[in-house]
Design a protein around this motif. Structure first.
Motif, PDB file in Angstrom:
ATOM      1  N   VAL B 157       0.852  -1.184   0.000  1.00  0.00           N
ATOM      2  CA  VAL B 157       0.000   0.000   0.000  1.00  0.00           C
ATOM      3  C   VAL B 157       0.888   1.234   0.000  1.00  0.00           C
ATOM      4  O   VAL B 157       1.827   1.355   0.758  1.00  0.00           O
ATOM      5  N   VAL B 300      -4.170   1.293   6.736  1.00  0.00           N
ATOM      6  CA  VAL B 300      -4.657   0.440   5.646  1.00  0.00           C
ATOM      7  C   VAL B 300      -3.756  -0.789   5.477  1.00  0.00           C
ATOM      8  O   VAL B 300      -4.240  -1.903   5.274  1.00  0.00           O
ATOM      9  N   PHE B 304      -5.010  -4.511   5.879  1.00  0.00           N
ATOM     10  CA  PHE B 304      -4.752  -5.387   4.750  1.00  0.00           C
ATOM     11  C   PHE B 304      -4.091  -6.673   5.255  1.00  0.00           C
ATOM     12  O   PHE B 304      -4.453  -7.784   4.865  1.00  0.00           O
ATOM     13  N   GLU B 316      -8.268  -6.786  -3.985  1.00  0.00           N
ATOM     14  CA  GLU B 316      -7.167  -6.158  -4.695  1.00  0.00           C
ATOM     15  C   GLU B 316      -5.809  -6.603  -4.135  1.00  0.00           C
ATOM     16  O   GLU B 316      -5.637  -6.836  -2.956  1.00  0.00           O
ATOM     17  N   THR B 318      -3.128  -4.758  -4.454  1.00  0.00           N
ATOM     18  CA  THR B 318      -2.363  -3.571  -4.124  1.00  0.00           C
ATOM     19  C   THR B 318      -3.319  -2.432  -3.804  1.00  0.00           C
ATOM     20  O   THR B 318      -4.404  -2.354  -4.377  1.00  0.00           O
ATOM     21  N   VAL B 319      -2.923  -1.562  -2.878  1.00  0.00           N
ATOM     22  CA  VAL B 319      -3.770  -0.411  -2.586  1.00  0.00           C
ATOM     23  C   VAL B 319      -3.002   0.879  -2.833  1.00  0.00           C
ATOM     24  O   VAL B 319      -1.927   1.084  -2.281  1.00  0.00           O
ATOM     25  N   LEU B 321      -3.264   4.741  -2.297  1.00  0.00           N
ATOM     26  CA  LEU B 321      -4.015   5.785  -1.618  1.00  0.00           C
ATOM     27  C   LEU B 321      -3.855   7.109  -2.351  1.00  0.00           C
ATOM     28  O   LEU B 321      -2.897   7.306  -3.096  1.00  0.00           O
TER      29      LEU B 321
END
Lengths: 337, 337
Positions: B157, B300, B304, B316, B318-319, B321
């Motif tokens: 992330v 996050v 996660f 997902e 990958t995140v 932001l």
DNA sequence: CTGTTAGCGCGTTCAC
DNA sequence: GTGAACGCGCTAACAG
């Protein structure tokens, strides 16, 4: 299916005791078999299980840290000191934030103790009866850092907040100030609040300067409350000519309040902060302050804890580190010193 | 002699299995006996041994964190986000500093894995082959925070550094600047260095502005290198009229260099930083910057990780932001936006 | 120098 | 609902 010490023993054709010995660096192993074991460890990718080891040896090589807030620069620096020394002695640290909430502190301490940490480092605003009670139920050493045990039952490392504040205010007095303001923390906060307040009071008293309640504002250690406190002083007919602010973040706020009012620091009003966090040398004018060895407090506290954990001989019950007046540009140069 | 589950069982006149059940909230216990057990737990001051529990259950409710430096404001804030979510899910965190040293990183990861953490959060400058290798030997989930896996094998992330830098520079371009400086980090730093540099380059390119090597300085993210970089620009005949600085600490240094030279920010030179750390709203002029959700990245990433640890369905891999341009006083007001 | 054998404190079947 | 028994992976005597 993770591979265990048994697998290594079998593959290497030795007993698990032997494997254990080479893993733990026990010298009583013939070089040849040590080599053989090392090779099969490598080949199998064996990774010792520290939990099992902890259960058997009753040592986890882990220490618990209870801290108000890691996102606070001051504590972050202390923790860095702790971790550096911890890693030097092969300890890991479990870190937890308490937000200075007593309930949370007690619960965290309990959890840490359940996890069988080999020692505990506690930082908090106040040490109450409840704290002392749970500390006593622990079977591992506990050291307080940047925190004081008023009953002197548990070891702590800190600076002398009273004296530090007194020194700061006396410096103002020596350079001729009579109208000295204080932006304090909550007086219910034993160290940073009350002790520093007492230091301020004592310095005035010793100098025969009467205390003026109008010159004292209580803040919450945040930038905004420094701004606010100083704006109050600026609204006064008879403004202070020097202000001691008990932490740097508020002190920066105070400086900006003065500048925003079109006045000059240090010519119109001198400012001294407290802590010497990085920001104090990143503002204009550079902030004069009372430096507190944050990294050192952490490092010394951790070293102190290792001594207790290893039953080394302890000479002192408590460690008081030295503070220091750091003169930069928010105070005038003192040529008479 | 610490008291164990056996002691409680004996005192309460039940078996240890029953005690285990009440401690773990298993409903299959008659209320009466539950009460009885609870009372003797209280009376004896029984504290479950999490190490033994960990060995038996193969869960430690502990996650490992590898971070470059906790005394860095940015990471301290990320860690606060991590810890808040971790504690919400009843995990503790083992924190360790790597100083971005690959050797140290690998060794720390190994130690953490030996300690049987239930998951690992990694933050570092670069993810090399060696990192990937050791990640693969882990039998627990690993999430990267504020760090990117170029091979996309491990979840991470982060924000889009390229786009963020591009946005910042385009803003300068939109308001008419042609002479735009860059104070960058080392280009060997994939994210904060190289990606942001590429964003700067792309923005100029898209606008048809030629790249001028004289307008690019490499710093090390510290205040002093911001000062130094800007002093170089100030020594130029043809100075930049706006400078994008890839982190706030250097940006503050840049502002001070300009002010020390008797010039004004933003009237003579506009400055935009990156990160939005607390200090950016504690300087004069207030620093315009590109905000990066530090706390959010940590929170996050930890959330996660819990999903991975609990085998929840992951949508997902990958995140990313969102970043944001924060306009304060070190850039001019854009009325045309 | 090396192997055997007990536990360490607890979770977890499996019977009852 | 409850208990007996096994095993988690390893350290630490104790023999040899």
């Amino acid at each position: 299916m993770p591979i265990t010490i048994y697998d290594v023993a079998r593959e290497a054709g030795v007993s698990m005791a032997t494997v254990s010995r080479v893993v733990n660096g026990n010298p009583n192993v013939k070089p040849a078999t040590r080599k053989k074991v090392l090779e099969t460890i490598e080949r199998l990718g064996y990774r010792p299980n520290a939990v099992a080891r902890g259960l058997a040896s009753k040592k986890t090589t882990t220490v618990g840290i209870v801290i108000p807030d890691i996102s606070n620069t001051f504590f972050a620096e202390v923790v860095r000191g702790i971790e550096d020394i911890a890693s030097m002695y092969h300890y890991n640290i479990i870190l937890s934030n308490s937000d200075n909430n007593v309930e949370k502190e007690l619960s965290l301490i309990n959890t840490l103790l359940e996890k069988q940490v080999d020692g505990l480092l506690f930082m908090g605003g106040e040490v109450t009866e409840e704290h002392l009670h749970i500390f006593k139920t622990a079977s591992v050493p506990i050291v307080l850092a940047a925190t004081k045990d008023p009953t002197h039952q548990f070891p702590y490392v800190d600076i002398d907040h009273f004296k530090a504040a007194k020194d700061a205010v006396e410096d103002f007095i020596l350079s001729g100030h009579k109208k000295i303001g204080l932006i304090s923390g909550p007086l219910t906060d034993p160290l940073m609040g009350f002790d520093r307040y007492k230091g301020y009071k004592k310095a005035l008293e010793d100098a025969g300067v009467a205390l003026n309640e109008e010159y004292i504002r209580i803040g919450d250690y945040r930038y905004e409350s420094g701004l606010k406190g100083m704006n109050y002083f600026l609204s006064l007919e008879d403004k202070p000519t020097a202000v001691f602010v008990v932490n740097d973040e508020m002190a920066v706020g105070a400086i900006h309040a003065i500048q925003d009012a079109g006045l000059n620091v240090p010519n119109d009003i001198e400012i001294r902060g407290f802590d010497n966090i990085p920001i104090s040398s990143m503002v204009r004018p550079l902030l004069s302050t009372v430096s507190q060895p944050q990294y050192g407090i952490g490092a010394v506290a951790m070293r102190f804890l290792t001594k207790h954990m290893n039953q080394e001989s302890i000479t002192e019950k408590t460690v008081i580190l030295q503070h220091q007046l750091v003169d930069r540009d928010s105070t005038k140069r003192r040529d008479n010193r």
